[in-house]
Motif scaffolding. Structure first.
Motif, mmCIF file in Angstrom:
data_model
loop_
_atom_site.group_PDB
_atom_site.id
_atom_site.type_symbol
_atom_site.label_atom_id
_atom_site.label_comp_id
_atom_site.label_asym_id
_atom_site.label_seq_id
_atom_site.Cartn_x
_atom_site.Cartn_y
_atom_site.Cartn_z
ATOM 1 N N CYS A 13 0.902 -1.421 0.118
ATOM 2 C CA CYS A 13 -0.145 -0.144 0.049
ATOM 3 C C CYS A 13 0.677 1.483 0.040
ATOM 4 N N ASN A 43 -2.221 -3.895 -3.069
ATOM 5 C CA ASN A 43 -3.425 -3.816 -2.438
ATOM 6 C C ASN A 43 -4.505 -3.247 -3.493
ATOM 7 N N ALA A 105 -4.354 -0.578 5.134
ATOM 8 C CA ALA A 105 -5.267 -1.665 4.966
ATOM 9 C C ALA A 105 -5.751 -2.441 6.271
#
Length: 140
Positions: A13, A43, A105
């Motif tokens: 991420c 992600n 996340a």
């Protein structure tokens, strides 16, 4: 050429978003990469929020730290405490910065709530990347 490396735990991420912004916002003489101390995959929500600002990171992949690249960098930026603590030792010539950003996340709740967290982190990364081009990281 200046080399920068964005490091996070899983290169999924934050470091991926930083790489995307750096490729777009830093001067052309910068070589940009990202990696993780582990590989977690890209992600999809990071891809989504970067696309919202016109940056396509969908072809980037989650990678492990390349020690040769790491040791040749002018600047290494860790985006989480885990990466900072687990980053391999670098030569004294490599400057280090730490950007303690929350892990988007880890956000819970609805997709809308999660995306809001991703957007906040994305926007913070953009502001930090914008400051990099103004400083000289080749002076050791």
């Amino acid at each position: 050429m200046k080399k920068v490396y964005f490091l996070c735990t899983g290169n999924a991420c934050r470091s991926q978003m930083a790489e995307g912004f750096a490729r777009q916002l830093l001067p052309a003489d910068w070589v940009v990469a990202s990696a993780g101390v582990e590989v977690h995959g890209l992600n999809p929500q990071a891809v989504t929020v970067m696309a919202e600002v016109g940056i396509d990171i969908s072809r980037q992949t989650s990678k492990l730290i390349d020690r040769d690249y790491l040791n040749a960098c002018d600047l290494v930026i860790t985006l989480c405490g885990d990466a900072r603590d687990r980053c391999p030792v670098t030569p004294a010539t490599v400057q280090k910065l730490h950007w303690p950003l929350p892990d988007p996340a880890a956000a819970s709740g609805s997709i809308a709530t999660q995306l809001a967290v991703f957007r906040q982190v994305r926007d913070e990364i953009k502001q930090r990347v914008l400051t990099l081009g103004a400083r000289d990281y080749t002076e050791k």
